[in-house]
Scaffold this motif. Structure first.
Motif, PDB file in Angstrom:
ATOM      1  N   SER A 182      10.947 -62.311 -63.806  1.00 62.20           N
ATOM      2  CA  SER A 182      10.417 -63.706 -63.561  1.00 62.20           C
ATOM      3  C   SER A 182      11.212 -64.719 -64.175  1.00 62.20           C
ATOM      4  O   SER A 182      11.167 -65.909 -63.514  1.00 62.20           O
ATOM      5  N   LEU A 183      11.897 -64.756 -65.092  1.00 57.83           N
ATOM      6  CA  LEU A 183      12.971 -65.431 -65.440  1.00 57.83           C
ATOM      7  C   LEU A 183      13.926 -66.008 -64.395  1.00 57.83           C
ATOM      8  O   LEU A 183      14.412 -67.199 -64.243  1.00 57.83           O
ATOM      9  N   ALA A 184      14.529 -64.873 -63.705  1.00 64.26           N
ATOM     10  CA  ALA A 184      15.461 -65.236 -62.608  1.00 64.26           C
ATOM     11  C   ALA A 184      14.756 -65.857 -61.244  1.00 64.26           C
ATOM     12  O   ALA A 184      15.501 -66.496 -60.728  1.00 64.26           O
ATOM     13  N   PHE A 185      13.415 -65.302 -60.847  1.00 66.16           N
ATOM     14  CA  PHE A 185      13.116 -65.870 -59.699  1.00 66.16           C
ATOM     15  C   PHE A 185      12.846 -67.056 -59.426  1.00 66.16           C
ATOM     16  O   PHE A 185      13.497 -67.810 -58.461  1.00 66.16           O
ATOM     17  N   VAL A 186      12.157 -67.777 -60.480  1.00 68.34           N
ATOM     18  CA  VAL A 186      11.816 -69.210 -60.196  1.00 68.34           C
ATOM     19  C   VAL A 186      13.179 -70.266 -60.163  1.00 68.34           C
ATOM     20  O   VAL A 186      13.061 -71.005 -59.275  1.00 68.34           O
ATOM     21  N   PRO A 187      13.976 -70.011 -61.061  1.00 62.22           N
ATOM     22  CA  PRO A 187      15.482 -70.924 -60.990  1.00 62.22           C
ATOM     23  C   PRO A 187      15.947 -70.934 -59.681  1.00 62.22           C
ATOM     24  O   PRO A 187      16.575 -71.520 -59.297  1.00 62.22           O
ATOM     25  N   SER A 188      16.099 -69.628 -59.249  1.00 64.60           N
ATOM     26  CA  SER A 188      17.037 -69.077 -58.136  1.00 64.60           C
ATOM     27  C   SER A 188      16.359 -69.738 -57.006  1.00 64.60           C
ATOM     28  O   SER A 188      17.096 -70.332 -55.957  1.00 64.60           O
ATOM     29  N   LEU A 189      14.964 -69.658 -56.790  1.00 68.01           N
ATOM     30  CA  LEU A 189      14.241 -70.160 -55.633  1.00 68.01           C
ATOM     31  C   LEU A 189      14.629 -71.613 -55.563  1.00 68.01           C
ATOM     32  O   LEU A 189      14.754 -72.374 -54.803  1.00 68.01           O
ATOM     33  N   GLY A 190      14.535 -72.272 -56.860  1.00 68.98           N
ATOM     34  CA  GLY A 190      14.318 -73.818 -57.016  1.00 68.98           C
ATOM     35  C   GLY A 190      15.783 -74.101 -56.583  1.00 68.98           C
ATOM     36  O   GLY A 190      15.992 -75.560 -56.147  1.00 68.98           O
ATOM     37  N   THR A 191      16.975 -73.500 -57.292  1.00 68.86           N
ATOM     38  CA  THR A 191      18.231 -73.805 -56.808  1.00 68.86           C
ATOM     39  C   THR A 191      18.489 -73.991 -55.365  1.00 68.86           C
ATOM     40  O   THR A 191      18.995 -74.907 -54.977  1.00 68.86           O
ATOM     41  N   ALA A 192      18.160 -72.879 -54.580  1.00 68.47           N
ATOM     42  CA  ALA A 192      18.271 -72.827 -53.441  1.00 68.47           C
ATOM     43  C   ALA A 192      17.774 -74.031 -52.498  1.00 68.47           C
ATOM     44  O   ALA A 192      18.239 -74.500 -51.702  1.00 68.47           O
TER      45      ALA A 192
ATOM     46  N   GLU B  53      16.499 -80.781 -44.939  1.00 66.81           N
ATOM     47  CA  GLU B  53      16.733 -79.360 -44.759  1.00 66.81           C
ATOM     48  C   GLU B  53      16.170 -78.237 -45.792  1.00 66.81           C
ATOM     49  O   GLU B  53      16.563 -77.288 -45.865  1.00 66.81           O
ATOM     50  N   THR B  54      15.019 -78.897 -46.791  1.00 67.45           N
ATOM     51  CA  THR B  54      14.564 -78.387 -47.900  1.00 67.45           C
ATOM     52  C   THR B  54      13.690 -77.086 -47.241  1.00 67.45           C
ATOM     53  O   THR B  54      13.798 -75.924 -47.845  1.00 67.45           O
ATOM     54  N   GLY B  55      12.901 -77.313 -46.023  1.00 72.03           N
ATOM     55  CA  GLY B  55      12.099 -76.410 -45.594  1.00 72.03           C
ATOM     56  C   GLY B  55      12.979 -75.109 -45.102  1.00 72.03           C
ATOM     57  O   GLY B  55      12.634 -73.866 -45.153  1.00 72.03           O
ATOM     58  N   VAL B  56      13.904 -75.392 -44.335  1.00 67.79           N
ATOM     59  CA  VAL B  56      14.729 -74.503 -43.748  1.00 67.79           C
ATOM     60  C   VAL B  56      15.469 -73.646 -45.029  1.00 67.79           C
ATOM     61  O   VAL B  56      15.432 -72.278 -44.943  1.00 67.79           O
ATOM     62  N   ALA B  57      15.891 -74.398 -46.225  1.00 64.89           N
ATOM     63  CA  ALA B  57      16.466 -73.727 -47.260  1.00 64.89           C
ATOM     64  C   ALA B  57      15.473 -72.728 -47.941  1.00 64.89           C
ATOM     65  O   ALA B  57      15.740 -71.595 -48.514  1.00 64.89           O
ATOM     66  N   SER B  58      14.081 -73.223 -48.007  1.00 61.60           N
ATOM     67  CA  SER B  58      13.127 -72.355 -48.517  1.00 61.60           C
ATOM     68  C   SER B  58      12.896 -71.134 -47.765  1.00 61.60           C
ATOM     69  O   SER B  58      12.877 -70.039 -48.174  1.00 61.60           O
TER      70      SER B  58
ATOM     71  N   LEU C  68      17.154 -73.800 -35.423  1.00 64.84           N
ATOM     72  CA  LEU C  68      16.407 -73.590 -36.461  1.00 64.84           C
ATOM     73  C   LEU C  68      17.038 -73.562 -37.976  1.00 64.84           C
ATOM     74  O   LEU C  68      16.605 -74.083 -38.767  1.00 64.84           O
ATOM     75  N   LEU C  69      18.313 -73.062 -37.830  1.00 64.87           N
ATOM     76  CA  LEU C  69      19.050 -72.968 -38.939  1.00 64.87           C
ATOM     77  C   LEU C  69      20.491 -73.409 -38.650  1.00 64.87           C
ATOM     78  O   LEU C  69      21.133 -72.534 -37.778  1.00 64.87           O
ATOM     79  N   ARG C  70      20.868 -74.581 -39.157  1.00 64.68           N
ATOM     80  CA  ARG C  70      22.321 -75.116 -39.176  1.00 64.68           C
ATOM     81  C   ARG C  70      23.297 -74.259 -39.707  1.00 64.68           C
ATOM     82  O   ARG C  70      22.896 -74.096 -41.111  1.00 64.68           O
ATOM     83  N   LEU C  71      24.141 -73.517 -39.195  1.00 64.94           N
ATOM     84  CA  LEU C  71      24.941 -72.542 -39.727  1.00 64.94           C
ATOM     85  C   LEU C  71      25.596 -73.227 -40.996  1.00 64.94           C
ATOM     86  O   LEU C  71      26.182 -72.512 -42.051  1.00 64.94           O
ATOM     87  N   GLY C  72      26.062 -74.511 -40.780  1.00 65.66           N
ATOM     88  CA  GLY C  72      26.830 -75.120 -41.643  1.00 65.66           C
ATOM     89  C   GLY C  72      26.069 -75.306 -43.167  1.00 65.66           C
ATOM     90  O   GLY C  72      26.914 -75.477 -44.301  1.00 65.66           O
TER      91      GLY C  72
END
Length: 204
Positions: free
Chosen positions: A121-131, A139-144, A3-7
């Motif tokens: 609010s200012l920190a949450f959106v970009p940190s989520l998007g960056t991840a 693997e964007t779903g896994v990253a989310s 489910l999560l590739r450790l690499g």
């Protein structure tokens, strides 16, 4: 097929964004918890009144996340947004650490809590998007899921640590003064967590 590739955890931007979310959750959720207790146990508000007192923060979070954060992100980039947001959150939490046993909502809670909500609010959106964007397309779903888990783990760990601090300071039979001292320490501790998050983001 894990489910999560450790690499995936070795992706620098993804790791940094998860670190920011973990510390953001630790600071933000702890603030909500102890602010509610301060309103009820020190200022004497009912459970309903204390909940209603937090509505301005909720409204501001929704407004900034929907209308303001995406525009600022496009203009200034994720790193500047996350660092600025966490620093603003730390400032709001530091302000809250000056709560008083005989304080009042308008002076001791509302302005500082709105400042903290703006920073979150200012920190949450970009940190989520960056991840999410740092992961390979497949693997964007896994990253989310990973970054959401980081936020939740940070919330649980931060709240546990700060609760222990509050209990250690306020004691087993606390007065309003004792409770205020404990909650003040919790807000200060949460401010330090947000500051560490800003430093981690700036470096990574």
């Amino acid at each position: 097929n894990p489910l999560l590739r450790l690499g995936l955890l070795r992706t620098p931007l993804l790791a940094a964004a998860n670190g920011a979310q973990l510390l953001l959750g630790a600071a933000w959720v702890s603030m909500w918890f102890f602010l509610n207790l301060y309103l009820q146990q020190v200022l004497g508000a009912s459970a309903f009144a204390a909940g209603a007192a937090l509505l301005p923060m909720t409204g501001l979070v929704v407004l900034v996340m929907v209308a303001l954060a995406p525009r600022l992100l496009a203009r200034f980039g994720a790193r500047s947004m996350i660092v600025s947001g966490l620093l603003i959150l730390a400032g709001g939490l530091l302000w809250l650490s000056f709560v008083r046993p005989d304080g009042n909502y308008a002076a001791d809670v509302l302005p500082a809590s709105l400042l903290a909500a703006l920073g979150m609010s200012l920190a949450f959106v970009p940190s989520l998007g960056t991840a999410i964007n740092a992961a390979p397309p497949m693997e964007t779903g896994v990253a989310s899921g990973l970054v959401s888990t980081s936020y939740q783990i940070g919330s649980a760990l931060g709240l546990a640590v700060l609760t222990a601090i509050v209990y250690g300071i306020s004691g087993t039979a606390p007065t309003a003064v004792d409770l205020t001292r404990g909650y003040s320490a919790a807000f200060l501790g949460a401010a330090i967590l947000a500051l560490v998050g800003a430093i981690v983001t700036a470096i990574w």
